[in-house]
Scaffold this active site. Structure first.
Site, short mmCIF file in Angstrom:
data_model
loop_
_atom_site.label_atom_id
_atom_site.label_comp_id
_atom_site.label_asym_id
_atom_site.label_seq_id
_atom_site.Cartn_x
_atom_site.Cartn_y
_atom_site.Cartn_z
N PRO A 9 15.38 -1.86 -10.25
CA PRO A 9 15.39 -0.94 -11.39
C PRO A 9 14.24 -1.36 -12.31
O PRO A 9 14.19 -2.52 -12.72
CB PRO A 9 16.75 -1.22 -12.05
N CYS A 10 13.30 -0.47 -12.58
CA CYS A 10 12.08 -0.87 -13.31
C CYS A 10 11.93 -0.23 -14.67
O CYS A 10 11.02 -0.58 -15.41
CB CYS A 10 10.84 -0.50 -12.51
#
Ligand SMILES: C[S@@+](CC[C@H](N)C(=O)[O-])C[C@H]1O[C@@H](n2cnc3c(N)ncnc32)[C@H](O)[C@@H]1O
Length: 384
Positions: free
Chosen positions: A77-78
């Protein structure tokens, strides 16, 4: 004189979920896999030899990572990467799984075993989230560590009947991967080209346009992946009618044309909240282009995908099954899904499509690691 076979390149697979990235990394061996979700880890174990480490990436240290990997793959998850600038701080820990991954790469670096190839996979929205700063931060950090960096936007629809654009940031150090002299379609999309212009000078200097062979012409249609009509639960006529009542006029016309044709026509449908004349309304949107919409985790109303089948003048509707979702991700039916439909759809909605990873692996990652250059003639021609 004996010729020793070169060992298969090794991968650390972070944020591994059900392990679809590993399944697509053809010719690689997995040295280590991690995910914090127990249910997903159970699916990983059901479909892979070896084991997966279950836990938050922040709880790992370099000592947990065995040997020396050629590739670190992170489907992290960025979003909010740029906001979590206090790397290692509490805020970063809460909002930046990416930083939990990156501090491991830094720790490997101090031990002289940072992988020469890193791939970060994410939604294409990463190109613009935080006004482009999330993407910019990741590219800058990679460039600062001496990697050459490029990005490809790859839509699973090139291989599978599912519209699923995803971003792959590919970083390499000490290798000469196949590169193009400028953007080439379709993977260097207009969004990638635009995002590059917003990068720091350091990241721009490190930038490369990775060259990947042209995708094949897809010959698989959504209808071909469906379960037999007799093996699935259909909505009652009343339920189908209520669902169809949500279609907007344009979609209703298309549905009516499909019904009136008498032929078998399959549409994917999903609910969306639209604002019409200042009012929020639920709509059922249909696509008859042979593709499913992007699979999502089944949490909100808009994530539930329906199948609408018109045949012999009759319209029937039902939900997409977990097995059909798995096929839409390029998995064979031998892939063991979790028992519940919701769990299976959640697993698939979060995953990466296997043939897309395979194309990256065969066309870019392994050629680079094996020192082979792919001939430019086989790269996709023409600008986007
Ligand atoms: C987008 S999914 C990746 C799925 C995987 N590529 C696949 O194809 O199945 C992201 C995964 O990251 C995991 N995850 C999120 N935050 C994490 C963290 N802090 N530590 C470890 N895993 C995490 C989630 O459980 C989820 O399975």
């Amino acid at each position: 004189m004996s010729i020793r076979a070169r060992p298969a390149p090794a991968v650390y697979e972070f944020f591994a979920g059900g392990g679809l990235a590993g399944l697509g990394l053809h010719g690689f061996r997995t040295l280590f896999a991690n995910d914090m979700d127990r249910a997903k880890a159970a699916s990983w174990r059901a479909n892979h030899a070896g084991d997966i480490h279950v836990g938050d990436v922040w709880t790992l240290d370099a000592g947990d990572l065995p040997g020396r990997a050629d590739l670190a793959w992170a489907s992290s998850p960025c979003q909010d990467v740029s906001l979590a600038g206090a790397r290692g701080g509490l805020d970063a820990r809460r909002s930046g799984a990416f930083w939990g991954f990156w501090r491991l790469i830094e720790a490997l670096e101090t031990e002289g075993r940072a992988p020469p190839v890193i791939v970060i996979e994410n939604v294409a929205g990463l190109l613009t989230s935080g006004q482009g700063q999330d993407f910019g931060t990741i590219c800058d950090v990679l460039a600062g560590a001496g990697y050459r960096v490029g990005a490809l936007e790859m839509d699973a629809a090139h291989w599978l009947p599912q519209s699923r654009p995803r971003l792959f940031i590919v970083a390499m150090r000490g290798l000469s991967g196949p590169v193009a002299s400028g953007p080439v379609g379709p993977f260097h999309s207009a969004r990638v080209v635009a995002a590059r212009t917003r990068l720091s000078q350091r990241a721009q200097a490190a930038w490369v346009w990775w060259s990947l062979p042209a995708p094949p012409r897809r010959n698989l249609d959504l209808a071909a992946l469906l379960e037999p009509d007799t093996a699935v639960d259909w909505f009652t006529p009343a339920q189908t009618g209520a669902l169809m009542a949500l279609t907007a006029p344009l979609h209703r016309d298309r549905l009516e044309a499909a019904r009136a044709s008498g032929e078998r026509r399959v549409a994917a449908g999903f609910r969306r909240v639209r604002v019409e004349r200042g009012q929020k309304v639920q709509r059922l949107e249909l696509r008859f282009d042979g593709l499913a919409g992007c699979l999502r985790t089944p949490s909100g109303g808009s994530s539930r995908q329906y199948l609408i089948v018109c045949q012999a003048g009759v319209v029937r509707a039902r939900r997409l099954t977990g097995r059909e979702a798995a096929r839409l991700m390029g998995l064979p039916d031998s892939y063991v899904l979790p028992k519940g439909e919701t769990a299976a759809l959640k697993l698939m909605g979060d995953a990466v499509a296997v043939p897309v990873v395979r194309a990256l692996s065969d066309g870019l990652l392994r050629p680079a690691l094996e020192g082979r250059a792919v001939s430019p003639a086989s790269a996709f021609p023409g600008p986007t």
